[in-house]
Design an enzyme around this catalytic site. Structure first.
Site, PDB file in Angstrom:
ATOM      1  N   ASP A  90       1.070  -1.317   0.366  1.00  0.00           N
ATOM      2  CA  ASP A  90       0.098   0.288  -0.189  1.00  0.00           C
ATOM      3  C   ASP A  90       1.698   1.154   0.034  1.00  0.00           C
ATOM      4  O   ASP A  90       2.246   1.171  -0.607  1.00  0.00           O
ATOM      5  CB  ASP A  90      -1.092  -0.169   1.464  1.00  0.00           C
ATOM      6  CG  ASP A  90      -2.100   1.153   0.843  1.00  0.00           C
ATOM      7  OD1 ASP A  90      -2.135   1.868   0.002  1.00  0.00           O
ATOM      8  OD2 ASP A  90      -2.695   0.913   1.510  1.00  0.00           O
ATOM      9  N   GLU A 150     -10.531   6.807   5.516  1.00  0.00           N
ATOM     10  CA  GLU A 150      -8.873   6.553   5.872  1.00  0.00           C
ATOM     11  C   GLU A 150      -9.209   7.473   6.779  1.00  0.00           C
ATOM     12  O   GLU A 150     -10.491   7.357   7.382  1.00  0.00           O
ATOM     13  CB  GLU A 150      -7.536   6.973   4.911  1.00  0.00           C
ATOM     14  CG  GLU A 150      -7.884   6.344   3.716  1.00  0.00           C
ATOM     15  CD  GLU A 150      -6.102   5.870   2.929  1.00  0.00           C
ATOM     16  OE1 GLU A 150      -5.474   5.826   3.230  1.00  0.00           O
ATOM     17  OE2 GLU A 150      -6.504   5.907   1.753  1.00  0.00           O
TER      18      GLU A 150
HETATM   19  C1  BGC Z   1      -4.936   2.912   0.594  1.00  0.00           C
HETATM   20  C2  BGC Z   1      -5.387   2.323  -0.321  1.00  0.00           C
HETATM   21  C3  BGC Z   1      -5.074   2.665  -2.182  1.00  0.00           C
HETATM   22  C4  BGC Z   1      -3.979   3.630  -1.884  1.00  0.00           C
HETATM   23  C5  BGC Z   1      -4.175   4.111  -3.192  1.00  0.00           C
HETATM   24  C6  BGC Z   1      -4.192   3.835   0.210  1.00  0.00           C
HETATM   25  O1  BGC Z   1      -3.817   5.199   1.450  1.00  0.00           O
HETATM   26  O2  BGC Z   1      -5.145   2.508   2.046  1.00  0.00           O
HETATM   27  O3  BGC Z   1      -6.515   1.163  -0.171  1.00  0.00           O
HETATM   28  O4  BGC Z   1      -5.408   1.525  -2.691  1.00  0.00           O
HETATM   29  O5  BGC Z   1      -3.834   4.816  -1.141  1.00  0.00           O
HETATM   30  O6  BGC Z   1      -4.415   5.318  -3.344  1.00  0.00           O
HETATM   31  C1  BGC Z   2      -3.717   9.932  -1.802  1.00  0.00           C
HETATM   32  C2  BGC Z   2      -4.874   8.787  -1.502  1.00  0.00           C
HETATM   33  C3  BGC Z   2      -3.758   7.898  -1.131  1.00  0.00           C
HETATM   34  C4  BGC Z   2      -3.705   8.562   0.719  1.00  0.00           C
HETATM   35  C5  BGC Z   2      -2.554   7.955   1.691  1.00  0.00           C
HETATM   36  C6  BGC Z   2      -3.305  10.603  -0.609  1.00  0.00           C
HETATM   37  O1  BGC Z   2      -2.617  11.558  -1.137  1.00  0.00           O
HETATM   38  O2  BGC Z   2      -4.152  10.782  -2.745  1.00  0.00           O
HETATM   39  O3  BGC Z   2      -4.545   7.557  -2.693  1.00  0.00           O
HETATM   40  O4  BGC Z   2      -4.359   6.993  -0.157  1.00  0.00           O
HETATM   41  O5  BGC Z   2      -2.299  10.283   0.393  1.00  0.00           O
HETATM   42  O6  BGC Z   2      -2.157   8.375   2.826  1.00  0.00           O
END
Ligand code: BGC
Ligand code: BGC
Length: 752
Positions: free
Chosen positions: A319, A522
């Site tokens: 990830d 998140e």
């Molecule tokens: C998330 C994932 C996601 C990735 C790409 C991460 O922060 O946990 O679910 O696929 O970002 O955007």
């Molecule tokens: C991105 C997300 C990612 C996240 C992780 C963001 O800046 O756009 O895709 O999941 O950071 O912390």
């Protein structure tokens, strides 16, 4: 849009020609097996691998954010820039590019996406010696949700409430078509984590709390996504986040999880296994830690469980930046080089290292040179990545046709999205006010989410945290719109405050209060208070005091504790229902659709209830407070008609159980009923949930009609980890007495 900004110096033109890959490409003609589409994937992989330098191999193990290819080469928006492309694709040999949530071309249209991806692909193919195509990944977690004009489907929690795998498969096909039309061949979906804690910011991204339900729906979605329905290359889905991500100890995203092995094997892993069995080609690793070990550094998780026991053969991608976080956050590695070795040796094949391709590749190279990572391990990872690209057909079809992109995405599958939202709407309570009469003269629609597209669509829509304030809105029908369309003859009043709603209530046939929550994803979407706010409850109280019928529509990312709002005449849970959500809710409110949604989670009564799931193990205290006592249990959901089940019988052979029963529609209206089949064990060698879901029937019945149905399950589904407290035992199906439970009936069977 890239194509309009072709003029600038160093900016790439994107008039991509449909050059198909020819065998010539600088190599001795006629000898390259890997360019021969008729050769087996295995031969192609081996042939290509032996031609690659170590640097080229390592490049296949990194995935970089598209932001490194445009603007200032560091996420500033703008057209693709040649020097940025060179650094990432040519110098570092990067094999994969991704959009993080919200990363899109300047002009965020499907056509611009297709042109962008063609341009990246073209650069890659023209600047790597062996002409290995890149694979582009994005999060299409509810449709092609980074694209403003895409159809947003309900988030997974609402799809969990449909209990409809066939529908999930169609939704998978829809997402796949939209993504592929824009050159995205890797979708980071579906989420296979199971809902455990309503405080967690990603609760709504799950299919619910039951491992079997989640696994069946996820597997169906994978089959849809990975099916081949048109002439582009194919797409890979992703089982994420492997594993144990949804149970952070304090409800906060990515906080450590403590998961006993028994719980891990019997509750957490089965939804992943279902997807592996369905052929999902990639898996994304859980960013968190389990029992003190970050999963990105766990050989136990990534080898023993993922590969040896569960048999997964595809690509394991990290990830977001998670190899680096072994240093910065988990602090299990002193420096990035060590972290990369730890993670690659544990079993991660590709690093989603969004920012720095050169740093990653040079450190991994140094690890190989000093023996910290073996060449064999590099070959193993690269074989998997190459196999993925060959299997998808990317060598033959690296490009898409931009002229077809808008047509494939804009307005696509709106009817399917409406059906999904309606089937996922759960009628929690109804004292008889629903369905509302289509002859209604006046309906008051109120509540802060009644006409709020951003709240209705939730996180992962246009941007990571949801539609930003300065973005155009995706075309969306809110509940206000849906109600207006459903009863064109009525006066439908939008009351923007509780006072306005009270003032308008007089003479209204009903007041519909639509409550939701701030969009998010998140960590930012975590909450320590998974409950309706005092203001929301007061809003409901105020309109209830008018004495008019009150229907509360909950467009929330989790089952919020309702407090006094639970007293409304009717309650509908619509979750985060997507672009067509308002029409779907109106379909249910006015009876065009007879609700069939069933809770995929337990609905807590009080804030002290979470974390609460129906599969909690039996306790030794028999007082009421120790029992499973939600406001609404897992599987709950009402209809406008009534159903009965009867005549339950069960038969088993060596490997399969078959449960038969009759379902009758005893009411006056056609409807669809979901009948869960649970199994219980009167006595078991280790604690066992009182009821375990092994299957269900979803039956459509006319008024007065009845049908005999059969639900079969594999005896292997009954396996549990045996052994003592150390959880060291294997998963076994205990021999002995069982009961199949259907409604109020039980039928006994024996496993010999
Ligand atoms: C998330 C994932 C996601 C990735 C790409 C991460 O922060 O946990 O679910 O696929 O970002 O955007
Ligand atoms: C991105 C997300 C990612 C996240 C992780 C963001 O800046 O756009 O895709 O999941 O950071 O912390």
């Amino acid at each position: 849009m890239f194509s309009r900004k072709r003029a600038g110096l160093g900016v790439l033109g994107v008039a991509v020609l449909f050059a198909s890959l020819t065998p010539a490409g600088g190599l001795a003609a006629g000898k390259e097996i890997y360019v021969d589409a008729r050769a087996s994937t295995e031969r192609r992989v081996e042939d290509l691998l032996r031609r690659m330098t170590l640097e080229e191999k390592i490049g296949q193990m990194v995935q970089i954010r598209v932001g490194k290819l445009h603007g200032d080469c560091n996420n500033a928006n703008g057209p693709l820039v040649e020097s940025c492309l060179k650094a990432v694709l040519s110098d570092a040999h990067t094999g994969s590019i991704l959009s993080g949530g919200g990363d899109a071309p300047v002009d965020n249209t499907p056509r611009a996406w297709a042109e962008m991806n063609n341009a990246i692909q073209r650069y890659a193919l023209e600047h790597n010696r062996l002409k290995i195509p890149i694979i582009y990944g994005a999060d299409g977690v509810h449709g092609h949700n980074n694209v403003i004009s895409a159809t947003m489907f309900p988030h997974q929690i609402g799809l969990g409430a449909t209990w409809n795998p066939a529908l999930q498969e169609q939704i998978g096909v829809s997402a796949s078509k939209a993504l592929r039309a824009t050159g995205v061949f890797w979708n980071f979906a579906p989420v296979s984590d199971i809902a455990r804690d309503t405080r967690w910011g990603r609760y709504y991204e799950t299919y619910g709390e039951d491992p079997f339900l989640a696994g069946q729906l996820a597997a169906a979605n994978v089959r849809g996504q990975q099916s081949h329905v048109d002439d582009t290359a194919q797409l890979t889905a992703t089982a994420k986040h492997f594993a144990g991500y949804s149970a952070p100890e304090n409800g906060h995203d990515r906080s450590p999880a403590q998961i006993p092995i028994r719980q891990l094997q019997d509750v957490v892993l089965p939804s992943f296994q279902a997807q592996f069995d369905a052929g999902v080609r990639t898996v994304m690793i859980n960013s968190g830690s389990i029992n003190g070990v970050p999963v990105h550094a766990s050989k136990y998780m990534l080898q023993k469980q993922l590969r040896e026991r569960m048999g997964f053969k595809g690509v394991a991608v990290s990830d977001w930046q998670d190899m680096k976080y072994l240093v910065d956050r988990h602090k299990v590695a002193p420096d990035y080089k060590t972290a990369i070795a730890m993670s690659v040796n544990a079993g991660v094949d590709m690093a989603m290292e969004p920012s720095n391709a050169a740093e990653f590749t040079s450190l991994l190279l140094a690890n190989v040179r000093d023996g910290s990572v073996s060449r064999g391990r590099i070959d193993q990872a690269v074989r998997r990545v190459l196999k993925l690209k060959f299997d998808l057909g990317l060598f033959e079809k690296p490009y898409v046709d931009p002229a077809k992109a808008d047509g494939a995405v804009v307005g696509a599958d709106r009817a399917l999205a409406r059906q999904a939202a309606a089937e996922g709407t759960v009628l929690l309570k109804n004292d008889g006010v629903l369905p509302l009469p289509t002859s209604a003269k006046k309906i008051v629609v109120t509540g802060e989410t009644a006409d709020d597209v951003r709240r209705q669509l939730g996180g992962w829509t246009v941007e990571w945290q949801g539609v930003p304030d300065d973005s155009p809105l995706p075309p969306t029908a809110t509940v206000l719109t849906g109600v207006r369309e459903a009863v064109p003859g009525a006066s439908v009043v939008h009351a923007a405050s509780p006072a306005a709603a009270v003032a308008e209530a007089a003479g209204a046939d009903a007041v519909v209060v639509v409550l939701g929550e701030k969009p998010g994803a998140e960590g930012p979407a975590d909450t320590e208070n998974p409950a309706l706010t005092a203001e929301q409850q007061a809003w409901v109280d105020a309109v209830q005091a008018t004495g008019r019928p009150v229907v509360v529509v909950l467009l929330t990312a989790r089952p919020q504790v309702l407090g006094g709002a639970a007293d409304a005449n009717a309650l509908l849970a619509g979750w985060l229902p997507g672009s067509e959500g308002g029409r779907a809710i109106a379909d249910v409110l006015f009876g065009a659709v007879n609700p069939s949604g069933r809770l995929p989670v337990s609905w807590p009564r009080t804030l002290g209830d979470p974390t609460l799931t129906y599969d909690q193990l039996p306790g030794a205290n028999t007082s009421a407070s120790a029992k499973y006592d939600p406001l609404y249990p897992f599987g709950h959901g009402l209809s406008y008609t009534s159903f009965t089940t009867s005549g339950t019988s069960v038969s088993v052979d060596r490997s399969t159980g078959v449960v038969k029963f009759t379902v009758a529609n005893t009411g006056g209206r056609a409807g669809t009923v979901v009948v869960p089949v649970h199994v219980r064990q009167p006595a078991s060698p280790v604690l066992t949930p009182d009821q375990r879901l092994v299957g269900w029937a979803r039956v459509e019945l006319a008024a007065g009609q009845s049908k005999q149905v059969e639900v079969s399950f594999k005896l292997a589904q009954l396996a549990l980890t045996v052994g003592d407290v150390d959880g060291d035992g294997r998963r076994e199906v205990a021999r002995g007495a069982y009961e199949a439970v259907v409604g109020a009936e039980k039928a006994a069977f024996t496993v010999r």
